[in-house]
Motif scaffolding. Sequence first.
Motif, PDB file in Angstrom:
ATOM      1  N   UNK A 253      65.065  -1.559  34.239  1.00 43.00           N
ATOM      2  CA  UNK A 253      63.872  -0.710  34.204  1.00 43.00           C
ATOM      3  C   UNK A 253      63.168  -0.808  35.540  1.00 43.00           C
ATOM      4  N   UNK A 254      62.659   0.307  36.030  1.00 40.66           N
ATOM      5  CA  UNK A 254      61.768   0.263  37.188  1.00 40.66           C
ATOM      6  C   UNK A 254      60.375   0.004  36.643  1.00 40.66           C
TER       7      UNK A 254
ATOM      8  N   UNK B 168      54.949  -3.154  45.084  1.00 37.42           N
ATOM      9  CA  UNK B 168      54.152  -2.452  44.078  1.00 37.42           C
ATOM     10  C   UNK B 168      55.020  -2.034  42.898  1.00 37.42           C
ATOM     11  N   UNK B 169      56.342  -1.985  43.129  1.00 38.44           N
ATOM     12  CA  UNK B 169      57.320  -1.652  42.095  1.00 38.44           C
ATOM     13  C   UNK B 169      58.559  -2.502  42.327  1.00 38.44           C
ATOM     14  N   UNK B 170      59.337  -2.677  41.281  1.00 42.40           N
ATOM     15  CA  UNK B 170      60.592  -3.420  41.377  1.00 42.40           C
ATOM     16  C   UNK B 170      61.492  -2.960  40.239  1.00 42.40           C
TER      17      UNK B 170
ATOM     18  N   UNK C 123      62.798  -3.987  46.973  1.00 43.34           N
ATOM     19  CA  UNK C 123      63.380  -3.332  48.139  1.00 43.34           C
ATOM     20  C   UNK C 123      62.305  -2.975  49.155  1.00 43.34           C
ATOM     21  N   UNK C 124      62.707  -2.960  50.405  1.00 44.40           N
ATOM     22  CA  UNK C 124      61.886  -2.425  51.475  1.00 44.40           C
ATOM     23  C   UNK C 124      62.584  -1.170  51.958  1.00 44.40           C
TER      24      UNK C 124
END
Length: 158
Positions: free
Chosen positions: A42-43, A25-27, A79-80
């Motif tokens: 940037x996130x 949902x984000x990276x 990431x997890x």
Amino acid sequence: MTKDPIRTTTDGARDKARQMLAAMRHAVLAVNDAATGHPHLSKIACQIDPSGSPIALLSGLAVHSRALSADPRAALLVETQGGKGDPMTWPRLSLQVKAAMIDDAAGLRARWLEAHPKAAAFIDLPDFRFWRLAPQSGFLNAGFGAAFRLTPADLDIP
């Protein structure tokens, strides 16, 4: 002689990378900032489209959007997060991507809002555009001693 720490890519590694992308949902997006000559991080909110390609909704006012317009080469870190333990042992996927603005994004809006409902506040602003972040190569660190190189075919992305 030093042993190569990169393992032969397995179906398990491919599955893990695909699972990470599906859950994303984000990276963290890394771009080449022509204004400074330095990388810029940037996130971002990010998810996959129906074909499995990472998609981002980005403001044209942001440094990363201007950088992608000048140079579409970028990187994405997914990431997890584990519940406990050392974060350096949690799985992470690095992708080298080529970014392209999506001209016809009509089908992406509803899917995006389902995953990111708060985006309703800005998704229709004139400077926001969807971008496809097409993987060119990847590197999965699935934990200690579990590193794999990946191709777009490994990710089932055409």
